[in-house]
Design a protein around this motif. Sequence first.
Motif, PDB file in Angstrom:
ATOM      1  N   ALA A  60       0.117 -49.580   6.125  1.00  0.00           N
ATOM      2  CA  ALA A  60      -0.549 -49.695   7.424  1.00  0.00           C
ATOM      3  C   ALA A  60      -1.729 -48.735   7.493  1.00  0.00           C
ATOM      4  CB  ALA A  60       0.440 -49.399   8.546  1.00  0.00           C
ATOM      5  N   GLY A  61      -2.827 -49.218   8.061  1.00  0.00           N
ATOM      6  CA  GLY A  61      -4.036 -48.411   8.160  1.00  0.00           C
ATOM      7  C   GLY A  61      -3.806 -47.081   8.850  1.00  0.00           C
ATOM      8  N   ASP A  62      -2.980 -47.072   9.911  1.00  0.00           N
ATOM      9  CA  ASP A  62      -2.694 -45.822  10.607  1.00  0.00           C
ATOM     10  C   ASP A  62      -2.094 -44.789   9.663  1.00  0.00           C
ATOM     11  OD1 ASP A  62      -3.623 -46.853  12.978  1.00  0.00           O
ATOM     12  OD2 ASP A  62      -1.628 -47.343  13.762  1.00  0.00           O
ATOM     13  N   ASN A  63      -1.197 -45.235   8.780  1.00  0.00           N
ATOM     14  CA  ASN A  63      -0.576 -44.313   7.822  1.00  0.00           C
ATOM     15  C   ASN A  63      -1.590 -43.797   6.809  1.00  0.00           C
ATOM     16  OD1 ASN A  63       1.863 -44.726   9.083  1.00  0.00           O
ATOM     17  ND2 ASN A  63       2.605 -46.194   7.576  1.00  0.00           N
ATOM     18  N   VAL A  64      -2.462 -44.671   6.361  1.00  0.00           N
ATOM     19  CA  VAL A  64      -3.489 -44.261   5.395  1.00  0.00           C
ATOM     20  C   VAL A  64      -4.350 -43.160   5.995  1.00  0.00           C
ATOM     21  CG1 VAL A  64      -5.564 -45.004   4.148  1.00  0.00           C
ATOM     22  CG2 VAL A  64      -3.537 -46.480   4.208  1.00  0.00           C
ATOM     23  N   PHE A  65      -4.843 -43.393   7.211  1.00  0.00           N
ATOM     24  CA  PHE A  65      -5.727 -42.403   7.833  1.00  0.00           C
ATOM     25  C   PHE A  65      -4.989 -41.122   8.188  1.00  0.00           C
ATOM     26  CE2 PHE A  65      -8.225 -46.305   8.587  1.00  0.00           C
ATOM     27  CZ  PHE A  65      -9.372 -45.909   7.924  1.00  0.00           C
ATOM     28  N   ARG A  66      -3.749 -41.224   8.620  1.00  0.00           N
ATOM     29  CA  ARG A  66      -2.956 -40.030   8.913  1.00  0.00           C
ATOM     30  C   ARG A  66      -2.789 -39.192   7.645  1.00  0.00           C
ATOM     31  NH1 ARG A  66       1.586 -42.152  10.040  1.00  0.00           N
ATOM     32  NH2 ARG A  66       0.956 -42.873  12.093  1.00  0.00           N
ATOM     33  N   ASN A  67      -2.474 -39.842   6.524  1.00  0.00           N
ATOM     34  CA  ASN A  67      -2.320 -39.123   5.257  1.00  0.00           C
ATOM     35  C   ASN A  67      -3.619 -38.459   4.825  1.00  0.00           C
ATOM     36  OD1 ASN A  67       0.365 -39.867   5.111  1.00  0.00           O
ATOM     37  ND2 ASN A  67      -0.006 -41.600   3.750  1.00  0.00           N
ATOM     38  N   LEU A  68      -4.739 -39.155   5.008  1.00  0.00           N
ATOM     39  CA  LEU A  68      -6.037 -38.563   4.661  1.00  0.00           C
ATOM     40  C   LEU A  68      -6.336 -37.342   5.522  1.00  0.00           C
ATOM     41  CD1 LEU A  68      -8.260 -41.717   4.109  1.00  0.00           C
ATOM     42  CD2 LEU A  68      -7.703 -39.968   2.417  1.00  0.00           C
ATOM     43  N   TRP A  69      -6.129 -37.470   6.834  1.00  0.00           N
ATOM     44  CA  TRP A  69      -6.378 -36.334   7.717  1.00  0.00           C
ATOM     45  C   TRP A  69      -5.486 -35.158   7.350  1.00  0.00           C
ATOM     46  CZ3 TRP A  69     -10.602 -35.588  10.065  1.00  0.00           C
ATOM     47  CH2 TRP A  69     -11.339 -36.641  10.610  1.00  0.00           C
ATOM     48  N   ASP A  70      -4.214 -35.439   7.080  1.00  0.00           N
ATOM     49  CA  ASP A  70      -3.287 -34.362   6.699  1.00  0.00           C
ATOM     50  C   ASP A  70      -3.748 -33.673   5.414  1.00  0.00           C
ATOM     51  OD1 ASP A  70      -1.784 -34.974   8.917  1.00  0.00           O
ATOM     52  OD2 ASP A  70      -0.201 -36.010   7.800  1.00  0.00           O
ATOM     53  N   ARG A  71      -4.209 -34.459   4.462  1.00  0.00           N
ATOM     54  CA  ARG A  71      -4.649 -33.909   3.183  1.00  0.00           C
ATOM     55  C   ARG A  71      -5.859 -32.997   3.345  1.00  0.00           C
ATOM     56  NH1 ARG A  71      -6.082 -38.046  -1.447  1.00  0.00           N
ATOM     57  NH2 ARG A  71      -3.929 -38.583  -1.053  1.00  0.00           N
ATOM     58  N   PHE A  72      -6.814 -33.408   4.190  1.00  0.00           N
ATOM     59  CA  PHE A  72      -8.032 -32.629   4.326  1.00  0.00           C
ATOM     60  C   PHE A  72      -7.948 -31.508   5.340  1.00  0.00           C
ATOM     61  CE2 PHE A  72      -9.697 -36.508   2.341  1.00  0.00           C
ATOM     62  CZ  PHE A  72     -10.326 -35.916   1.267  1.00  0.00           C
ATOM     63  N   ARG A  73      -6.946 -31.526   6.196  1.00  0.00           N
ATOM     64  CA  ARG A  73      -6.764 -30.427   7.140  1.00  0.00           C
ATOM     65  C   ARG A  73      -6.155 -29.208   6.474  1.00  0.00           C
ATOM     66  NH1 ARG A  73      -4.090 -33.672  11.875  1.00  0.00           N
ATOM     67  NH2 ARG A  73      -5.864 -34.960  12.377  1.00  0.00           N
ATOM     68  N   GLY A  74      -5.406 -29.478   5.432  1.00  0.00           N
ATOM     69  CA  GLY A  74      -4.952 -28.321   4.844  1.00  0.00           C
ATOM     70  C   GLY A  74      -3.800 -28.062   4.121  1.00  0.00           C
TER      71      GLY A  74
END
Length: 74
Positions: A60-74
């Motif tokens: 799901a797109g929401d999961n993809v973007f959540r994972n990306l944000w989590d990865r780049f936040r830190g």
Amino acid sequence: MDTKQLLDEATSLPVEERTLLVDSLLKSLNQPKTELDDQWAEEARKRLAEIRSGAATPIAGDNVFRNLWDRFRG
């Protein structure tokens, strides 16, 4: 006919005709690159076949973007 008159006339068209007009105008600004479009279409067909065969599982797109944000936040 000036631009305002043209715009007034265009906005009075039925939605289907306005859609065609907008599509034509956008294509005139951004000429399609047939070879690139063909490559993307082939990639889309390949990915769809992989999903249908079970070789790939969609995420799901929401999961993809959540994972990306989590990865780049830190």
